[in-house]
Design a protein around this motif. Structure first.
Motif, PDB file in Angstrom:
ATOM      1  N   PHE A   1       0.842  -1.181   0.000  1.00  0.00           N
ATOM      2  CA  PHE A   1       0.000   0.000   0.000  1.00  0.00           C
ATOM      3  C   PHE A   1       0.885   1.242   0.000  1.00  0.00           C
ATOM      4  CE2 PHE A   1      -2.354  -3.286   2.373  1.00  0.00           C
ATOM      5  CZ  PHE A   1      -3.463  -3.413   1.526  1.00  0.00           C
ATOM      6  N   ARG A   2       0.633   2.133  -0.940  1.00  0.00           N
ATOM      7  CA  ARG A   2       1.398   3.371  -0.996  1.00  0.00           C
ATOM      8  C   ARG A   2       0.934   4.297   0.129  1.00  0.00           C
ATOM      9  NH1 ARG A   2      -2.692   3.442  -4.446  1.00  0.00           N
ATOM     10  NH2 ARG A   2      -4.015   5.298  -4.603  1.00  0.00           N
ATOM     11  N   PRO A   3       1.745   5.278   0.523  1.00  0.00           N
ATOM     12  CA  PRO A   3       1.307   6.235   1.548  1.00  0.00           C
ATOM     13  C   PRO A   3       0.031   6.951   1.106  1.00  0.00           C
ATOM     14  CG  PRO A   3       3.659   6.454   1.110  1.00  0.00           C
ATOM     15  CD  PRO A   3       3.120   5.526   0.071  1.00  0.00           C
ATOM     16  N   GLY A   4      -0.862   7.148   2.043  1.00  0.00           N
ATOM     17  CA  GLY A   4      -2.090   7.864   1.748  1.00  0.00           C
ATOM     18  C   GLY A   4      -3.263   7.001   1.339  1.00  0.00           C
ATOM     19  N   VAL A   5      -3.052   5.682   1.208  1.00  0.00           N
ATOM     20  CA  VAL A   5      -4.164   4.795   0.876  1.00  0.00           C
ATOM     21  C   VAL A   5      -5.174   4.819   2.026  1.00  0.00           C
ATOM     22  CG1 VAL A   5      -4.790   2.355   0.654  1.00  0.00           C
ATOM     23  CG2 VAL A   5      -2.919   3.271  -0.683  1.00  0.00           C
ATOM     24  N   PRO A   6      -6.465   4.948   1.741  1.00  0.00           N
ATOM     25  CA  PRO A   6      -7.451   5.017   2.825  1.00  0.00           C
ATOM     26  C   PRO A   6      -7.610   3.700   3.568  1.00  0.00           C
ATOM     27  CG  PRO A   6      -8.541   4.990   0.682  1.00  0.00           C
ATOM     28  CD  PRO A   6      -7.078   5.140   0.410  1.00  0.00           C
ATOM     29  N   ALA A   7      -8.047   3.788   4.795  1.00  0.00           N
ATOM     30  CA  ALA A   7      -8.233   2.600   5.637  1.00  0.00           C
ATOM     31  C   ALA A   7      -9.197   1.611   5.004  1.00  0.00           C
ATOM     32  CB  ALA A   7      -8.731   3.018   7.015  1.00  0.00           C
ATOM     33  N   GLU A   8     -10.208   2.120   4.297  1.00  0.00           N
ATOM     34  CA  GLU A   8     -11.198   1.247   3.666  1.00  0.00           C
ATOM     35  C   GLU A   8     -10.561   0.335   2.626  1.00  0.00           C
ATOM     36  OE1 GLU A   8     -13.144   4.643   5.539  1.00  0.00           O
ATOM     37  OE2 GLU A   8     -11.476   4.495   4.100  1.00  0.00           O
ATOM     38  N   GLU A   9      -9.567   0.859   1.894  1.00  0.00           N
ATOM     39  CA  GLU A   9      -8.893   0.034   0.882  1.00  0.00           C
ATOM     40  C   GLU A   9      -8.061  -1.063   1.539  1.00  0.00           C
ATOM     41  OE1 GLU A   9      -5.589   0.555  -2.681  1.00  0.00           O
ATOM     42  OE2 GLU A   9      -7.041   2.163  -2.333  1.00  0.00           O
ATOM     43  N   ILE A  10      -7.370  -0.700   2.612  1.00  0.00           N
ATOM     44  CA  ILE A  10      -6.571  -1.702   3.325  1.00  0.00           C
ATOM     45  C   ILE A  10      -7.488  -2.773   3.920  1.00  0.00           C
ATOM     46  CG2 ILE A  10      -5.024  -2.089   5.287  1.00  0.00           C
ATOM     47  CD1 ILE A  10      -3.853   0.683   4.797  1.00  0.00           C
ATOM     48  N   ALA A  11      -8.568  -2.350   4.545  1.00  0.00           N
ATOM     49  CA  ALA A  11      -9.502  -3.311   5.143  1.00  0.00           C
ATOM     50  C   ALA A  11     -10.116  -4.204   4.064  1.00  0.00           C
ATOM     51  CB  ALA A  11     -10.602  -2.573   5.911  1.00  0.00           C
ATOM     52  N   GLY A  12     -10.440  -3.633   2.905  1.00  0.00           N
ATOM     53  CA  GLY A  12     -11.005  -4.432   1.815  1.00  0.00           C
ATOM     54  C   GLY A  12     -10.030  -5.466   1.304  1.00  0.00           C
ATOM     55  N   ALA A  13      -8.762  -5.076   1.161  1.00  0.00           N
ATOM     56  CA  ALA A  13      -7.732  -6.021   0.713  1.00  0.00           C
ATOM     57  C   ALA A  13      -7.553  -7.145   1.728  1.00  0.00           C
ATOM     58  CB  ALA A  13      -6.413  -5.286   0.496  1.00  0.00           C
ATOM     59  N   LEU A  14      -7.587  -6.787   2.998  1.00  0.00           N
ATOM     60  CA  LEU A  14      -7.452  -7.804   4.043  1.00  0.00           C
ATOM     61  C   LEU A  14      -8.652  -8.750   4.065  1.00  0.00           C
ATOM     62  CD1 LEU A  14      -5.833  -5.695   6.864  1.00  0.00           C
ATOM     63  CD2 LEU A  14      -4.992  -7.907   6.071  1.00  0.00           C
ATOM     64  N   ARG A  15      -9.857  -8.209   3.903  1.00  0.00           N
ATOM     65  CA  ARG A  15     -11.038  -9.082   3.877  1.00  0.00           C
ATOM     66  C   ARG A  15     -10.941 -10.087   2.742  1.00  0.00           C
ATOM     67  NH1 ARG A  15     -14.006  -4.175   4.458  1.00  0.00           N
ATOM     68  NH2 ARG A  15     -14.607  -3.815   6.637  1.00  0.00           N
ATOM     69  N   ALA A  16     -10.471  -9.636   1.576  1.00  0.00           N
ATOM     70  CA  ALA A  16     -10.337 -10.546   0.441  1.00  0.00           C
ATOM     71  C   ALA A  16      -9.318 -11.648   0.740  1.00  0.00           C
ATOM     72  CB  ALA A  16      -9.918  -9.756  -0.812  1.00  0.00           C
TER      73      ALA A  16
END
Length: 222
Positions: free
Chosen positions: A199-214
Motif C-alpha cells: 500500500f502506498r502512503p495515503g491509501v485510505p483505511a477502507e482500501e486496506i480493510a477491503g484487501a485484508l477481507r479478500a
C-alpha cells in the motif's frame, strides 16, 4: 560521505519512481496501483479475483530477529500464521508515521472480529532513540494490536534491506534534533511470510480493510 549518501538516496528515489511509473502503465484493468507495484517487483502474473492474491516467489520480506516493545526477542517465525501489516518509521516522525499508523488502526477497527487474524508491525528505522519502552509508549497511542519492533543497528539494517526500505538520518537547517528520511509503504504479508500487496502512503483505511477481507476469505496457500 554525506554527498555519497545524498547521491545514493537520489538514485534510489529515482528508481522507486520509475518502478511506480511502470506499475501504473502495466496495471491490469481495475488493479490498484500498489498491487501492480507488488506484482512488478515479484515478477508475478496479474492478481486473481479480488486483486490481492499474489503467487509465491516474491523478493520482498524474509527472516528477521528483533526486539518487541515489551523487551522480548522475536523473529519472523513468531508471527507466522497471521497476516501482517508491516510499516517502517520512527517515533519522532512528525507527519507520515502517525498518519499511516492511524490509517492502520482504522483499518483494524473496520475489520471487526477478523482483525484477530492480523498483526500490525511497526519497525523502527531509528534504533538509537526508539527503545522498547519508547515504542511501547508510542504504539499505545494508535491501537492495542500494533507491535513495535526495534533492535541493534545491524538488525534494523538487515530487515530494512529485506523489505527494500530506504532510510537515512537527516538534520533540517536550524534543528537541534535529527529526523529520519525513509520510504513509507505498508506491506501486507501472508501467514506463510510471502508478500501479498503493498500500500502506498495515503491509501485510505477502507482500501486496506477491503484487501485484508479478500485475503482473509481466500484459501490458505500451501
Amino acid at each position: 560521505m554525506i554527498r555519497s549518501i545524498r547521491i545514493a538516496a537520489t538514485v534510489l528515489l529515482l528508481l522507486v519512481g520509475l518502478a511506480w511509473g511502470a506499475a501504473w502503465f502495466r496495471a491490469a484493468p481495475g488493479e490498484p496501483l500498489g498491487q501492480s507495484f507488488a506484482r512488478l517487483v515479484a515478477g508475478a502474473a496479474p492478481p486473481s479475483a479480488g486483486g490481492v492474491a499474489l503467487p509465491g516467489g516474491v523478493s520482498l520480506g524474509g527472516p528477521f530477529a528483533l526486539t518487541d516493545h515489551t523487551g522480548r526477542a522475536v523473529t519472523d517465525a513468531d508471527y507466522r500464521g497471521s497476516f501482517l501489516l508491516v510499516f517502517f518509521g520512527f517515533t519522532f516522525c512528525p507527519d507520515v508515521c502517525p498518519t499511516e499508523l492511524q490509517t492502520v488502526a482504522a483499518a483494524m477497527d473496520l475489520l471487526g472480529p477478523q482483525a484477530a487474524r492480523v498483526r500490525p508491525l511497526f519497525i523502527t528505522v531509528d534504533p538509537a532513540r526508539d527503545t522498547p519502552a519508547k515504542l511501547a509508549e508510542y504504539v499505545a497511542l494508535f491501537h492495542p494490536a500494533i507491535t513495535g519492533l526495534t533492535g541493534t543497528p545491524e538488525q534494523v539494517a538487515a530487515v530494512a534491506r529485506a523489505y527494500r526500505v530506504y532510510y537515512a538520518r537527516a538534520t533540517p537547517a536550524g534543528a537541534s534534533e535529527y529526523l529520519m528520511d525513509h520510504s513509507a509503504f505498508t506491506y501486507l504479508m501472508g501467514p506463510d511470510g510471502t508478500l501479498r500487496t503493498i500500500f502506498r502512503p495515503g491509501v485510505p483505511a477502507e482500501e486496506i480493510a477491503g484487501a485484508l477481507r479478500a485475503q482473509l476469505g481466500a484459501p490458505a496457500r500451501s
